[in-house]
Design a protein around this motif. Structure first.
Motif, short mmCIF file in Angstrom:
data_model
loop_
_atom_site.label_atom_id
_atom_site.label_comp_id
_atom_site.label_asym_id
_atom_site.label_seq_id
_atom_site.Cartn_x
_atom_site.Cartn_y
_atom_site.Cartn_z
N THR A 5 -18.34 20.69 18.13
CA THR A 5 -19.36 19.68 17.93
C THR A 5 -20.66 20.36 17.55
O THR A 5 -20.87 21.53 17.86
CB THR A 5 -19.58 18.86 19.22
OG1 THR A 5 -19.86 19.74 20.29
CG2 THR A 5 -18.32 18.06 19.56
N THR A 6 -21.54 19.66 16.87
CA THR A 6 -22.78 20.23 16.38
C THR A 6 -23.62 20.76 17.53
O THR A 6 -23.86 20.08 18.51
CB THR A 6 -23.58 19.16 15.62
OG1 THR A 6 -22.76 18.62 14.58
CG2 THR A 6 -24.83 19.77 15.01
N GLY A 7 -24.05 22.00 17.41
CA GLY A 7 -24.93 22.59 18.41
C GLY A 7 -24.20 23.08 19.65
O GLY A 7 -24.82 23.47 20.63
N GLN A 8 -22.86 23.05 19.64
CA GLN A 8 -22.08 23.49 20.77
C GLN A 8 -21.09 24.54 20.33
O GLN A 8 -20.72 24.63 19.16
CB GLN A 8 -21.36 22.31 21.44
CG GLN A 8 -22.29 21.25 22.01
CD GLN A 8 -21.50 20.12 22.63
OE1 GLN A 8 -20.28 20.06 22.54
NE2 GLN A 8 -22.21 19.20 23.28
N THR A 9 -20.64 25.35 21.28
CA THR A 9 -19.62 26.35 20.99
C THR A 9 -18.27 25.67 20.91
O THR A 9 -18.05 24.61 21.52
CB THR A 9 -19.61 27.41 22.10
OG1 THR A 9 -19.39 26.76 23.37
CG2 THR A 9 -20.93 28.16 22.14
N PRO A 10 -17.32 26.26 20.17
CA PRO A 10 -15.99 25.65 20.07
C PRO A 10 -15.35 25.50 21.44
O PRO A 10 -15.43 26.39 22.29
CB PRO A 10 -15.23 26.66 19.19
CG PRO A 10 -16.28 27.36 18.42
CD PRO A 10 -17.47 27.45 19.33
N GLN A 11 -14.69 24.38 21.65
CA GLN A 11 -14.05 24.10 22.92
C GLN A 11 -12.58 23.80 22.69
O GLN A 11 -12.21 23.18 21.69
CB GLN A 11 -14.72 22.92 23.62
CG GLN A 11 -16.18 23.16 23.97
CD GLN A 11 -16.83 21.94 24.59
OE1 GLN A 11 -16.24 20.87 24.62
NE2 GLN A 11 -18.04 22.10 25.09
N GLU A 12 -11.74 24.23 23.65
CA GLU A 12 -10.33 23.93 23.58
C GLU A 12 -10.10 22.47 23.92
O GLU A 12 -10.69 21.94 24.84
CB GLU A 12 -9.56 24.82 24.56
CG GLU A 12 -9.52 26.29 24.20
CD GLU A 12 -8.65 26.57 22.98
OE1 GLU A 12 -7.77 25.74 22.67
OE2 GLU A 12 -8.87 27.60 22.32
N LEU A 13 -9.24 21.81 23.12
CA LEU A 13 -8.91 20.43 23.42
C LEU A 13 -8.08 20.36 24.69
O LEU A 13 -7.29 21.25 25.00
CB LEU A 13 -8.12 19.82 22.27
CG LEU A 13 -8.90 19.39 21.02
CD1 LEU A 13 -7.92 18.87 19.97
CD2 LEU A 13 -9.93 18.34 21.34
N ASP A 14 -8.27 19.27 25.43
CA ASP A 14 -7.47 19.03 26.61
C ASP A 14 -6.01 18.86 26.20
O ASP A 14 -5.72 18.36 25.10
CB ASP A 14 -7.99 17.75 27.30
CG ASP A 14 -7.25 17.44 28.58
OD1 ASP A 14 -7.62 18.01 29.62
OD2 ASP A 14 -6.30 16.63 28.52
N PRO A 15 -5.03 19.28 27.05
CA PRO A 15 -3.61 19.11 26.69
C PRO A 15 -3.25 17.67 26.34
O PRO A 15 -2.43 17.44 25.44
CB PRO A 15 -2.89 19.57 27.97
CG PRO A 15 -3.83 20.54 28.59
CD PRO A 15 -5.20 20.03 28.29
N PHE A 16 -3.85 16.71 27.02
CA PHE A 16 -3.58 15.31 26.69
C PHE A 16 -4.07 14.99 25.29
O PHE A 16 -3.39 14.30 24.53
CB PHE A 16 -4.26 14.39 27.70
CG PHE A 16 -4.22 12.94 27.31
CD1 PHE A 16 -3.07 12.19 27.48
CD2 PHE A 16 -5.34 12.32 26.75
CE1 PHE A 16 -3.02 10.86 27.11
CE2 PHE A 16 -5.30 10.98 26.38
CZ PHE A 16 -4.14 10.25 26.57
#
Length: 256
Positions: A5-16
Protein backbone atom coordinates in the motif's frame (compact mmCIF):
# COMPACT_ATOMS: atom_id res chain seq x y z
CA UNK A 1 2.24 -13.14 -1.87
CA UNK A 2 3.01 -9.57 -0.89
CA UNK A 3 0.59 -6.71 -0.64
CA UNK A 4 1.88 -3.15 -0.94
CA UNK A 5 0.00 0.00 0.00
CA UNK A 6 1.15 3.57 -0.61
CA UNK A 7 3.54 4.78 2.06
CA UNK A 8 3.81 1.36 3.69
CA UNK A 9 6.29 -1.49 3.49
CA UNK A 10 5.22 -4.65 1.64
CA UNK A 11 3.14 -6.96 3.79
CA UNK A 12 2.42 -10.65 3.49
CA UNK A 13 -1.20 -11.45 2.73
CA UNK A 14 -3.11 -13.37 5.36
CA UNK A 15 -3.53 -17.10 4.48
CA UNK A 16 -7.28 -16.56 4.20
CA UNK A 17 -6.76 -13.69 1.75
CA UNK A 18 -4.35 -15.78 -0.32
CA UNK A 19 -6.88 -18.62 -0.38
CA UNK A 20 -9.66 -16.23 -1.44
CA UNK A 21 -7.62 -14.66 -4.23
CA UNK A 22 -6.49 -18.06 -5.53
CA UNK A 23 -9.89 -19.71 -5.63
CA UNK A 24 -11.68 -16.44 -6.38
CA UNK A 25 -9.77 -16.07 -9.66
CA UNK A 26 -10.42 -19.73 -10.47
CA UNK A 27 -14.13 -19.40 -9.66
CA UNK A 28 -14.43 -16.21 -11.70
CA UNK A 29 -12.80 -17.93 -14.67
CA UNK A 30 -15.19 -20.89 -14.40
CA UNK A 31 -18.18 -18.56 -14.07
CA UNK A 32 -17.13 -16.60 -17.17
CA UNK A 33 -16.64 -19.80 -19.17
CA UNK A 34 -20.03 -21.09 -18.00
CA UNK A 35 -21.89 -17.87 -18.77
CA UNK A 36 -20.31 -17.54 -22.23
CA UNK A 37 -20.46 -21.23 -23.18
CA UNK A 38 -24.00 -22.04 -22.03
CA UNK A 39 -25.80 -19.93 -24.70
CA UNK A 40 -23.63 -21.47 -27.43
CA UNK A 41 -24.35 -24.99 -26.16
CA UNK A 42 -28.11 -24.39 -26.09
CA UNK A 43 -28.15 -22.63 -29.47
CA UNK A 44 -25.93 -25.31 -30.99
CA UNK A 45 -28.17 -28.09 -29.66
CA UNK A 46 -31.21 -26.53 -31.30
CA UNK A 47 -29.26 -25.54 -34.42
CA UNK A 48 -30.08 -21.86 -34.27
CA UNK A 49 -26.73 -20.12 -33.76
CA UNK A 50 -27.17 -16.58 -35.16
CA UNK A 51 -24.77 -14.95 -37.59
CA UNK A 52 -22.06 -12.69 -36.19
CA UNK A 53 -23.66 -9.62 -37.80
CA UNK A 54 -26.96 -10.37 -36.09
CA UNK A 55 -25.27 -10.29 -32.68
CA UNK A 56 -22.73 -7.51 -33.07
CA UNK A 57 -24.51 -4.56 -34.61
CA UNK A 58 -25.25 -0.93 -33.86
CA UNK A 59 -27.89 -1.83 -31.26
CA UNK A 60 -25.69 -4.19 -29.26
CA UNK A 61 -22.72 -1.82 -29.48
CA UNK A 62 -24.84 0.99 -28.04
CA UNK A 63 -25.85 -1.31 -25.17
CA UNK A 64 -22.21 -2.29 -24.56
CA UNK A 65 -21.23 1.38 -24.46
CA UNK A 66 -23.60 1.74 -21.51
CA UNK A 67 -22.84 -1.43 -19.55
CA UNK A 68 -19.06 -1.75 -20.03
CA UNK A 69 -18.28 1.58 -18.28
CA UNK A 70 -20.80 0.68 -15.55
CA UNK A 71 -19.10 -2.68 -15.01
CA UNK A 72 -15.63 -1.13 -14.90
CA UNK A 73 -16.74 1.62 -12.52
CA UNK A 74 -18.43 -0.91 -10.21
CA UNK A 75 -15.27 -3.00 -10.04
CA UNK A 76 -13.21 0.08 -9.18
CA UNK A 77 -15.62 1.47 -6.59
CA UNK A 78 -16.86 -1.72 -4.87
CA UNK A 79 -13.65 -3.78 -4.62
CA UNK A 80 -11.95 -1.56 -1.98
CA UNK A 81 -14.99 -2.09 0.26
CA UNK A 82 -15.51 -5.80 -0.40
CA UNK A 83 -11.88 -6.91 -0.47
CA UNK A 84 -11.42 -10.62 -1.16
CA UNK A 85 -15.19 -11.15 -1.01
CA UNK A 86 -15.46 -9.22 -4.29
CA UNK A 87 -14.97 -12.44 -6.29
CA UNK A 88 -18.08 -14.12 -4.87
CA UNK A 89 -19.97 -10.84 -4.99
CA UNK A 90 -19.36 -10.20 -8.69
CA UNK A 91 -20.06 -13.83 -9.60
CA UNK A 92 -23.45 -13.86 -7.86
CA UNK A 93 -24.47 -10.31 -8.87
CA UNK A 94 -27.08 -7.97 -7.35
CA UNK A 95 -24.22 -6.02 -5.79
CA UNK A 96 -25.61 -2.58 -4.99
CA UNK A 97 -29.04 -3.65 -3.87
CA UNK A 98 -28.13 -6.83 -1.94
CA UNK A 99 -24.54 -8.01 -1.61
CA UNK A 100 -22.80 -4.72 -0.79
CA UNK A 101 -25.26 -3.72 1.98
CA UNK A 102 -25.05 -7.24 3.46
CA UNK A 103 -21.24 -7.22 3.43
CA UNK A 104 -21.00 -3.74 4.97
CA UNK A 105 -23.64 -4.47 7.60
CA UNK A 106 -21.98 -7.79 8.49
CA UNK A 107 -18.66 -6.05 9.12
CA UNK A 108 -20.42 -3.36 11.16
CA UNK A 109 -22.24 -5.93 13.33
CA UNK A 110 -19.04 -7.93 13.83
CA UNK A 111 -17.12 -4.67 14.51
CA UNK A 112 -14.46 -5.52 11.94
CA UNK A 113 -12.73 -3.04 9.65
CA UNK A 114 -12.64 -3.13 5.89
CA UNK A 115 -9.44 -4.26 4.14
CA UNK A 116 -8.48 -6.55 7.02
CA UNK A 117 -8.44 -10.37 6.95
CA UNK A 118 -11.16 -10.49 9.59
CA UNK A 119 -13.33 -7.94 7.80
CA UNK A 120 -12.98 -9.72 4.45
CA UNK A 121 -13.83 -13.06 6.07
CA UNK A 122 -16.98 -11.59 7.62
CA UNK A 123 -17.90 -9.91 4.31
CA UNK A 124 -17.45 -13.24 2.49
CA UNK A 125 -19.78 -14.99 4.93
CA UNK A 126 -22.33 -12.19 4.57
CA UNK A 127 -22.27 -12.38 0.77
CA UNK A 128 -22.48 -16.20 0.82
CA UNK A 129 -25.46 -16.23 3.19
CA UNK A 130 -27.15 -13.51 1.13
CA UNK A 131 -26.66 -15.57 -2.04
CA UNK A 132 -28.10 -18.71 -0.45
CA UNK A 133 -31.10 -16.83 0.92
CA UNK A 134 -31.71 -15.24 -2.49
CA UNK A 135 -31.77 -18.66 -4.15
CA UNK A 136 -34.12 -20.05 -1.49
CA UNK A 137 -36.50 -17.08 -1.78
CA UNK A 138 -36.53 -17.22 -5.59
CA UNK A 139 -37.14 -20.97 -5.52
CA UNK A 140 -40.06 -20.53 -3.11
CA UNK A 141 -41.43 -17.68 -5.23
CA UNK A 142 -41.30 -19.87 -8.34
CA UNK A 143 -43.01 -22.78 -6.59
CA UNK A 144 -45.69 -20.60 -5.01
CA UNK A 145 -46.14 -18.14 -7.88
CA UNK A 146 -49.68 -19.35 -8.60
CA UNK A 147 -50.73 -18.57 -5.03
CA UNK A 148 -48.84 -15.35 -4.36
CA UNK A 149 -49.21 -13.60 -7.75
CA UNK A 150 -52.65 -12.10 -6.87
CA UNK A 151 -51.03 -10.38 -3.88
CA UNK A 152 -48.83 -8.30 -6.16
CA UNK A 153 -51.89 -7.06 -8.02
CA UNK A 154 -53.34 -5.42 -4.93
CA UNK A 155 -53.35 -1.59 -5.16
CA UNK A 156 -51.63 -1.23 -1.78
CA UNK A 157 -48.80 -3.55 -2.82
CA UNK A 158 -48.37 -1.75 -6.15
CA UNK A 159 -48.14 1.58 -4.34
CA UNK A 160 -45.61 0.24 -1.83
CA UNK A 161 -43.47 -1.33 -4.58
CA UNK A 162 -42.93 2.11 -6.12
CA UNK A 163 -41.05 3.17 -2.98
CA UNK A 164 -38.82 0.09 -2.60
CA UNK A 165 -35.86 1.43 -4.59
CA UNK A 166 -35.93 4.96 -3.07
CA UNK A 167 -36.20 3.44 0.42
CA UNK A 168 -33.33 1.06 -0.30
CA UNK A 169 -30.96 3.72 -1.58
CA UNK A 170 -32.07 6.13 1.16
CA UNK A 171 -31.09 3.64 3.84
CA UNK A 172 -27.79 2.95 2.07
CA UNK A 173 -27.05 6.66 1.95
CA UNK A 174 -27.82 7.13 5.63
CA UNK A 175 -25.55 4.22 6.47
CA UNK A 176 -22.79 5.60 4.28
CA UNK A 177 -22.79 9.05 5.85
CA UNK A 178 -23.51 7.89 9.38
CA UNK A 179 -20.91 8.77 12.00
CA UNK A 180 -21.05 5.18 13.23
CA UNK A 181 -18.23 2.99 12.05
CA UNK A 182 -17.21 -0.63 12.40
CA UNK A 183 -13.56 0.33 12.92
CA UNK A 184 -11.58 2.48 15.32
CA UNK A 185 -11.67 5.56 13.07
CA UNK A 186 -14.50 7.75 11.79
CA UNK A 187 -14.60 10.33 9.02
CA UNK A 188 -15.75 13.77 10.08
CA UNK A 189 -17.44 15.94 7.41
CA UNK A 190 -17.05 13.13 4.87
CA UNK A 191 -20.14 14.31 3.03
CA UNK A 192 -18.14 17.40 1.93
CA UNK A 193 -16.16 15.17 -0.43
CA UNK A 194 -19.33 14.33 -2.35
CA UNK A 195 -20.45 17.93 -2.86
CA UNK A 196 -18.19 18.62 -5.89
CA UNK A 197 -19.55 15.48 -7.58
CA UNK A 198 -23.16 16.51 -6.90
CA UNK A 199 -22.51 20.02 -8.24
CA UNK A 200 -20.83 18.76 -11.43
CA UNK A 201 -23.56 16.16 -12.12
CA UNK A 202 -26.23 18.82 -11.61
CA UNK A 203 -24.48 21.23 -13.99
CA UNK A 204 -24.06 18.49 -16.61
CA UNK A 205 -27.71 17.46 -16.32
CA UNK A 206 -28.90 21.03 -16.75
CA UNK A 207 -26.45 21.59 -19.61
CA UNK A 208 -27.58 18.49 -21.54
CA UNK A 209 -31.24 19.44 -21.15
CA UNK A 210 -30.61 23.03 -22.29
CA UNK A 211 -28.48 22.08 -25.30
CA UNK A 212 -30.52 19.25 -26.81
CA UNK A 213 -33.35 18.58 -24.41
CA UNK A 214 -31.94 15.13 -23.68
CA UNK A 215 -31.14 13.28 -20.49
CA UNK A 216 -28.13 11.54 -19.00
CA UNK A 217 -29.58 8.08 -19.62
CA UNK A 218 -26.94 5.88 -21.21
CA UNK A 219 -24.12 8.03 -19.86
CA UNK A 220 -24.21 6.79 -16.26
CA UNK A 221 -21.20 4.49 -16.62
CA UNK A 222 -19.08 7.21 -18.22
CA UNK A 223 -20.15 9.69 -15.54
CA UNK A 224 -19.13 7.29 -12.76
CA UNK A 225 -15.71 6.76 -14.33
CA UNK A 226 -15.36 10.52 -14.74
CA UNK A 227 -16.57 11.33 -11.22
CA UNK A 228 -14.50 8.75 -9.32
CA UNK A 229 -11.16 10.60 -9.74
CA UNK A 230 -12.92 13.93 -9.05
CA UNK A 231 -14.33 12.58 -5.80
CA UNK A 232 -10.97 11.12 -4.76
CA UNK A 233 -8.96 14.24 -5.64
CA UNK A 234 -11.45 16.66 -4.07
CA UNK A 235 -11.67 14.56 -0.91
CA UNK A 236 -7.88 14.43 -0.63
CA UNK A 237 -7.62 18.23 -1.07
CA UNK A 238 -10.26 18.76 1.62
CA UNK A 239 -8.44 16.30 3.88
CA UNK A 240 -5.18 18.19 3.38
CA UNK A 241 -6.98 21.46 4.15
CA UNK A 242 -8.47 20.01 7.33
CA UNK A 243 -12.06 20.22 6.11
CA UNK A 244 -12.40 16.42 6.18
CA UNK A 245 -10.83 14.72 9.18
CA UNK A 246 -10.18 11.12 10.18
CA UNK A 247 -10.38 10.90 13.97
CA UNK A 248 -10.56 8.22 16.62
CA UNK A 249 -14.04 6.86 17.19
CA UNK A 250 -13.71 7.28 20.94
CA UNK A 251 -12.84 10.98 20.57
CA UNK A 252 -15.83 11.50 18.29
CA UNK A 253 -18.14 9.82 20.80
CA UNK A 254 -16.78 11.96 23.64
CA UNK A 255 -17.34 15.19 21.66
CA UNK A 256 -20.84 14.05 20.76
Amino acid sequence: MKHTTTGQTPQELDPFQEWCHKWGRFGTFLALVYMVALPFIVLGYYGCIPAFGDVINLSTISILLIYIPVGVSEAISYTPILGASAYLTFITGNIMNLKLPCAVNAMKIAKKEQNTPEGEAIASVGVAVCSIMTIVILALAALLSAWISPVFELPAVKTASNYIIPALFGSLTLGLFSSASSGSKVVKNGVMGVLPVIIIVTVLSIGVRIINGGSLFGMIGFLILFMLPIAIISSRIMWKKGIIKVIDKQDAEKKA
